[in-house]
Design a protein around this motif. Structure first.
Motif, PDB file in Angstrom:
ATOM      1  N   ILE A  24      19.878  28.142  52.519  1.00 33.98           N
ATOM      2  CA  ILE A  24      19.998  27.592  51.167  1.00 33.98           C
ATOM      3  C   ILE A  24      21.356  26.925  50.984  1.00 33.98           C
ATOM      4  O   ILE A  24      21.454  25.818  50.443  1.00 33.98           O
ATOM      5  CB  ILE A  24      19.771  28.684  50.104  1.00 33.98           C
ATOM      6  N   VAL A  25      22.405  27.578  51.462  1.00 34.88           N
ATOM      7  CA  VAL A  25      23.744  27.011  51.324  1.00 34.88           C
ATOM      8  C   VAL A  25      23.854  25.703  52.101  1.00 34.88           C
ATOM      9  O   VAL A  25      24.341  24.691  51.583  1.00 34.88           O
ATOM     10  CB  VAL A  25      24.828  28.021  51.778  1.00 34.88           C
ATOM     11  N   TRP A  26      23.374  25.684  53.348  1.00 25.48           N
ATOM     12  CA  TRP A  26      23.453  24.457  54.149  1.00 25.48           C
ATOM     13  C   TRP A  26      22.626  23.336  53.536  1.00 25.48           C
ATOM     14  O   TRP A  26      23.064  22.183  53.520  1.00 25.48           O
ATOM     15  CB  TRP A  26      23.013  24.708  55.587  1.00 25.48           C
ATOM     16  N   MET A  59      34.707  15.441  44.922  1.00 30.60           N
ATOM     17  CA  MET A  59      33.538  15.535  44.051  1.00 30.60           C
ATOM     18  C   MET A  59      32.386  16.266  44.736  1.00 30.60           C
ATOM     19  O   MET A  59      31.641  17.004  44.095  1.00 30.60           O
ATOM     20  CB  MET A  59      33.098  14.142  43.597  1.00 30.60           C
ATOM     21  N   VAL A  60      32.250  16.097  46.039  1.00 28.23           N
ATOM     22  CA  VAL A  60      31.237  16.847  46.789  1.00 28.23           C
ATOM     23  C   VAL A  60      31.569  18.338  46.734  1.00 28.23           C
ATOM     24  O   VAL A  60      30.687  19.172  46.516  1.00 28.23           O
ATOM     25  CB  VAL A  60      31.128  16.354  48.251  1.00 28.23           C
ATOM     26  N   GLN A  61      32.833  18.685  46.917  1.00 25.98           N
ATOM     27  CA  GLN A  61      33.236  20.091  46.850  1.00 25.98           C
ATOM     28  C   GLN A  61      32.888  20.699  45.496  1.00 25.98           C
ATOM     29  O   GLN A  61      32.369  21.810  45.427  1.00 25.98           O
ATOM     30  CB  GLN A  61      34.738  20.237  47.106  1.00 25.98           C
ATOM     31  N   VAL A  62      33.183  19.980  44.421  1.00 27.76           N
ATOM     32  CA  VAL A  62      32.891  20.478  43.077  1.00 27.76           C
ATOM     33  C   VAL A  62      31.391  20.651  42.887  1.00 27.76           C
ATOM     34  O   VAL A  62      30.919  21.695  42.419  1.00 27.76           O
ATOM     35  CB  VAL A  62      33.450  19.520  41.992  1.00 27.76           C
ATOM     36  N   LYS A  63      30.628  19.624  43.262  1.00 30.64           N
ATOM     37  CA  LYS A  63      29.172  19.658  43.064  1.00 30.64           C
ATOM     38  C   LYS A  63      28.536  20.800  43.837  1.00 30.64           C
ATOM     39  O   LYS A  63      27.764  21.586  43.291  1.00 30.64           O
ATOM     40  CB  LYS A  63      28.554  18.326  43.492  1.00 30.64           C
ATOM     41  N   VAL A  64      28.870  20.912  45.115  1.00 28.94           N
ATOM     42  CA  VAL A  64      28.253  21.949  45.950  1.00 28.94           C
ATOM     43  C   VAL A  64      28.672  23.338  45.477  1.00 28.94           C
ATOM     44  O   VAL A  64      27.840  24.246  45.389  1.00 28.94           O
ATOM     45  CB  VAL A  64      28.592  21.718  47.444  1.00 28.94           C
ATOM     46  N   TRP A  65      29.951  23.524  45.159  1.00 28.51           N
ATOM     47  CA  TRP A  65      30.396  24.828  44.657  1.00 28.51           C
ATOM     48  C   TRP A  65      29.663  25.200  43.378  1.00 28.51           C
ATOM     49  O   TRP A  65      29.207  26.333  43.231  1.00 28.51           O
ATOM     50  CB  TRP A  65      31.905  24.831  44.417  1.00 28.51           C
ATOM     51  N   SER A  66      29.524  24.257  42.465  1.00 31.54           N
ATOM     52  CA  SER A  66      28.846  24.579  41.200  1.00 31.54           C
ATOM     53  C   SER A  66      27.379  24.914  41.433  1.00 31.54           C
ATOM     54  O   SER A  66      26.847  25.836  40.817  1.00 31.54           O
ATOM     55  CB  SER A  66      29.001  23.451  40.182  1.00 31.54           C
ATOM     56  N   TRP A  67      26.723  24.193  42.331  1.00 34.29           N
ATOM     57  CA  TRP A  67      25.317  24.497  42.628  1.00 34.29           C
ATOM     58  C   TRP A  67      25.176  25.870  43.280  1.00 34.29           C
ATOM     59  O   TRP A  67      24.310  26.646  42.908  1.00 34.29           O
ATOM     60  CB  TRP A  67      24.717  23.437  43.525  1.00 34.29           C
ATOM     61  N   ILE A  68      26.016  26.152  44.271  1.00 29.88           N
ATOM     62  CA  ILE A  68      25.920  27.437  44.979  1.00 29.88           C
ATOM     63  C   ILE A  68      26.262  28.591  44.044  1.00 29.88           C
ATOM     64  O   ILE A  68      25.584  29.607  44.023  1.00 29.88           O
ATOM     65  CB  ILE A  68      26.825  27.449  46.232  1.00 29.88           C
ATOM     66  N   MET A  90      30.614  31.195  52.542  1.00 27.56           N
ATOM     67  CA  MET A  90      29.184  31.197  52.897  1.00 27.56           C
ATOM     68  C   MET A  90      28.743  32.570  53.409  1.00 27.56           C
ATOM     69  O   MET A  90      27.596  32.949  53.241  1.00 27.56           O
ATOM     70  CB  MET A  90      28.885  30.115  53.927  1.00 27.56           C
ATOM     71  N   MET A  91      29.679  33.282  54.000  1.00 28.96           N
ATOM     72  CA  MET A  91      29.342  34.588  54.556  1.00 28.96           C
ATOM     73  C   MET A  91      29.200  35.652  53.469  1.00 28.96           C
ATOM     74  O   MET A  91      28.598  36.699  53.706  1.00 28.96           O
ATOM     75  CB  MET A  91      30.402  35.027  55.565  1.00 28.96           C
ATOM     76  N   ILE A  92      29.749  35.399  52.261  1.00 28.59           N
ATOM     77  CA  ILE A  92      29.687  36.400  51.200  1.00 28.59           C
ATOM     78  C   ILE A  92      28.752  36.008  50.063  1.00 28.59           C
ATOM     79  O   ILE A  92      28.746  36.642  49.026  1.00 28.59           O
ATOM     80  CB  ILE A  92      31.094  36.701  50.633  1.00 28.59           C
ATOM     81  N   VAL A  93      27.939  34.966  50.279  1.00 32.04           N
ATOM     82  CA  VAL A  93      26.967  34.601  49.246  1.00 32.04           C
ATOM     83  C   VAL A  93      25.983  35.743  49.132  1.00 32.04           C
ATOM     84  O   VAL A  93      25.422  36.186  50.136  1.00 32.04           O
ATOM     85  CB  VAL A  93      26.239  33.281  49.626  1.00 32.04           C
ATOM     86  N   PRO A  94      25.795  36.269  47.894  1.00 35.45           N
ATOM     87  CA  PRO A  94      24.899  37.432  47.731  1.00 35.45           C
ATOM     88  C   PRO A  94      23.466  37.112  48.072  1.00 35.45           C
ATOM     89  O   PRO A  94      23.025  36.022  48.009  1.00 35.45           O
ATOM     90  CB  PRO A  94      25.037  37.791  46.257  1.00 35.45           C
TER      91      PRO A  94
END
Length: 94
Positions: A24-26, A59-68, A90-94
């Motif tokens: 999902i993260v990738w 902007m990619v960093q902001v967008k992806v962080w907000s989505w994740i 990514m290793m600590i995403v619940p």
């Protein structure tokens, strides 16, 4: 594998050996990058914008962080952590 074809490009980033959350993260990263490139391309073509790779990356960093962080509530990492060590986050995403 041709990276011109979006399906082939996405398949390249689809981690078949990874857990569901890592997939999902990738996939979120892929969609965030591709959509930002597309939007920036449109800005350049239709509004005579200027290419700014640093701004686009931020902007990619902001967008992806907000989505994740929205998809995987509660995300236990901050935006600054995401910018400094995204692989660790990514290793600590619940």
């Amino acid at each position: 594998m041709s990276h011109i074809d979006p399906k082939s490009n996405f398949a390249h980033f689809w981690m078949s050996q990874s857990s569901g959350l890592v997939k999902i993260v990738w996939s979120t990263i892929w969609v965030g990058v591709v959509s930002k490139i597309w939007n920036h391309r449109n800005l350049i073509i239709f509004k005579r914008g200027v290419t700014d790779v640093s701004e686009m990356f931020a902007m990619v960093q902001v967008k992806v962080w907000s989505w994740i962080s929205t998809k995987s509530r509660p995300a236990s990492f901050s935006y600054s952590d995401w910018c400094l060590e995204p692989s660790a986050c990514m290793m600590i995403v619940p």
